[in-house]
Structures are given as structure tokens and as C-alpha cells.
Design a protein around this motif. Structure first.
Motif, PDB file in Angstrom:
ATOM      1  N   THR A   3      63.236  53.766  61.015  1.00  0.00           N
ATOM      2  CA  THR A   3      61.874  53.527  60.595  1.00  0.00           C
ATOM      3  C   THR A   3      61.407  54.730  59.795  1.00  0.00           C
ATOM      4  N   ASN A   4      60.922  54.476  58.606  1.00  0.00           N
ATOM      5  CA  ASN A   4      60.385  55.560  57.791  1.00  0.00           C
ATOM      6  C   ASN A   4      58.989  55.881  58.278  1.00  0.00           C
ATOM      7  N   ILE A   5      58.769  57.122  58.611  1.00  0.00           N
ATOM      8  CA  ILE A   5      57.441  57.555  59.027  1.00  0.00           C
ATOM      9  C   ILE A   5      56.787  58.180  57.812  1.00  0.00           C
ATOM     10  N   THR A   6      55.722  57.558  57.365  1.00  0.00           N
ATOM     11  CA  THR A   6      55.025  58.022  56.179  1.00  0.00           C
ATOM     12  C   THR A   6      53.686  58.606  56.568  1.00  0.00           C
ATOM     13  N   GLU A   7      53.127  59.324  55.619  1.00  0.00           N
ATOM     14  CA  GLU A   7      51.794  59.875  55.849  1.00  0.00           C
ATOM     15  C   GLU A   7      50.799  58.722  55.875  1.00  0.00           C
ATOM     16  N   PRO A   8      49.763  58.831  56.690  1.00  0.00           N
ATOM     17  CA  PRO A   8      48.776  57.755  56.737  1.00  0.00           C
ATOM     18  C   PRO A   8      48.016  57.668  55.416  1.00  0.00           C
ATOM     19  N   PRO A   9      47.545  56.491  55.070  1.00  0.00           N
ATOM     20  CA  PRO A   9      46.781  56.335  53.829  1.00  0.00           C
ATOM     21  C   PRO A   9      45.521  57.205  53.882  1.00  0.00           C
ATOM     22  N   LYS A  15      38.382  57.377  57.119  1.00  0.00           N
ATOM     23  CA  LYS A  15      37.633  56.557  58.080  1.00  0.00           C
ATOM     24  C   LYS A  15      37.833  57.049  59.509  1.00  0.00           C
ATOM     25  N   ASP A  16      39.045  57.485  59.804  1.00  0.00           N
ATOM     26  CA  ASP A  16      39.389  57.873  61.167  1.00  0.00           C
ATOM     27  C   ASP A  16      40.228  59.146  61.122  1.00  0.00           C
ATOM     28  N   PRO A  17      39.578  60.300  61.311  1.00  0.00           N
ATOM     29  CA  PRO A  17      40.321  61.559  61.221  1.00  0.00           C
ATOM     30  C   PRO A  17      41.396  61.708  62.303  1.00  0.00           C
ATOM     31  N   HIS A  18      41.391  60.846  63.263  1.00  0.00           N
ATOM     32  CA  HIS A  18      42.377  60.913  64.343  1.00  0.00           C
ATOM     33  C   HIS A  18      43.516  59.917  64.123  1.00  0.00           C
ATOM     34  N   TRP A  19      43.675  59.499  62.860  1.00  0.00           N
ATOM     35  CA  TRP A  19      44.669  58.477  62.543  1.00  0.00           C
ATOM     36  C   TRP A  19      46.077  58.869  62.989  1.00  0.00           C
ATOM     37  N   ALA A  20      46.475  60.079  62.726  1.00  0.00           N
ATOM     38  CA  ALA A  20      47.836  60.507  63.082  1.00  0.00           C
ATOM     39  C   ALA A  20      48.052  60.397  64.586  1.00  0.00           C
ATOM     40  N   ALA A  21      47.068  60.813  65.364  1.00  0.00           N
ATOM     41  CA  ALA A  21      47.187  60.715  66.821  1.00  0.00           C
ATOM     42  C   ALA A  21      47.224  59.251  67.258  1.00  0.00           C
TER      43      ALA A  21
END
Length: 193
Positions: A3-9, A15-21
Motif C-alpha cells: 500500500t502506498n502511503i501518501t501525504e494527505p490532501p 479542514k482537519d489538522p489532525h488528519w495524519a493521526a
């Protein structure tokens, strides 16, 4: 499968600074599991019911006795629990439950990742007649393959087919439904967030 892990859009992060978490949590979710239990000894079920009834009767008798003897309400429950007949009835219920638990046959099924599910369906295409009535897969070969693929204990396709062929209709359906339901149960709330 990698699975390629990409940076979040960027929009999602804005919209959601906690996206990575959030993505870490989403990736860590386990596939759902479902356990089905089979009991072949109805006497063990009856023993649990009888023992529970015996405990209820012993507690009721002890409660009446506590009132007759003037036991203070604040200490009544402890007094009831300490009565020899309540202790004996509780022990009998514990033993009946332990016997039932020991005799229970349990099978656990884990949902398949979507690509694995889709591959399994492709490997068991419906016959023309089955497709004509709307089946997505071959109703003869797919059930045992699905049960085997989802079995946490490692049941083989041959073992699954043997159980489907030799068990009664209700138990065979319960076995298949456990493997189907674990793959079709939604764990998402689609309401307002």
C-alpha cells in the motif's frame, strides 16, 4: 500487496489538522470478527437454567428471612450473600456455567479485505442458471471457500464442505451466515457527524 502511503490532501489537512493521526487510526483498524457457538448437549443448558432458578429462590428465601430477623437494610445484601444456601446455589450456578462453557464449540470468522473478497467471488462464478436468478457467485462452491477463507482457526475448504454437507440445514446455514455476516456488517455511522 503493498500500500502506498501518501501525504494527505492539503484540503483535508486544512479542514482537519489532525488528519495524519486520523489516518493512522483508520489504517490500524482490525477487520471485524464474529464467533458462532454450537452446543450439542441441551441438558447443560437446562442445568444452567435450573441452577439460576435455584439461586433466585435461595436469594428470595434469604431476603425474606433477613426481614424476619430484622437485618438492617444497609447490610441486608451482604447478609443474603453470606447465607449457606445462597453460597451453595451460587456455586452450583458457577459449576453449571463452567460445564456449559467447556462443552461449547466455537468458531471465529474474520472479514476478508475487499480485494480478497472480490477475488474469491471471481474464483467461484455463478453458473448461467444461477446468474439468471441473480446470484453473484456459485452457490455450490463459494460457501465452503468463504467459510475456509474467513476461518480464524484455519478450517480447510474440504472441512467446511464436509460440515455443510453433513450438518442439519439450520446449523449449516448458521455456519455460512457467520462467514457472510462478518463480511457484510457495516461498522460506519453514516449519520451526521
Amino acid at each position: 500487496m503493498t500500500t502506498n502511503i501518501t501525504e494527505p490532501p492539503a484540503q483535508a489537512v486544512a479542514k482537519d489538522p489532525h488528519w495524519a493521526a486520523k489516518m493512522v487510526r483508520l489504517r490500524a483498524r482490525r477487520l471485524p470478527e464474529r464467533t458462532i457457538s454450537f452446543m450439542d448437549d441441551p441438558q447443560l443448558k437446562t442445568a444452567v437454567t435450573d441452577a439460576a432458578l435455584g439461586l433466585a429462590k435461595a436469594r428470595t428465601a434469604a431476603a425474606s428471612e433477613s426481614i424476619e430477623q430484622g437485618v438492617e437494610e444497609a447490610g441486608r445484601e451482604e447478609w443474603i450473600q453470606a447465607r449457606p444456601d445462597v453460597l451453595a446455589a451460587g456455586s452450583a450456578l458457577d459449576q453449571a456455567n463452567a460445564a456449559l462453557e467447556a462443552a461449547m464449540l466455537r468458531l471465529t470468522f474474520r472479514a476478508l479485505p475487499r480485494p480478497v473478497w472480490e477475488q474469491l467471488v471471481r474464483e467461484h462464478p455463478p453458473t448461467e442458471a444461477q446468474a439468471d436468478v441473480g446470484h453473484e457467485y456459485n452457490v455450490e462452491s463459494f460457501p465452503a471457500a468463504l467459510i475456509s477463507a474467513c476461518s480464524v482457526e484455519g478450517m480447510s475448504v474440504a472441512e467446511a464442505q464436509e460440515l455443510l454437507d453433513t450438518w442439519g440445514e439450520a446449523d449449516a446455514k448458521a455456519l455460512l451466515m457467520a462467514a457472510m455476516v462478518v463480511n457484510q456488517t457495516m461498522r460506519a455511522d453514516l449519520g451526521k457527524g
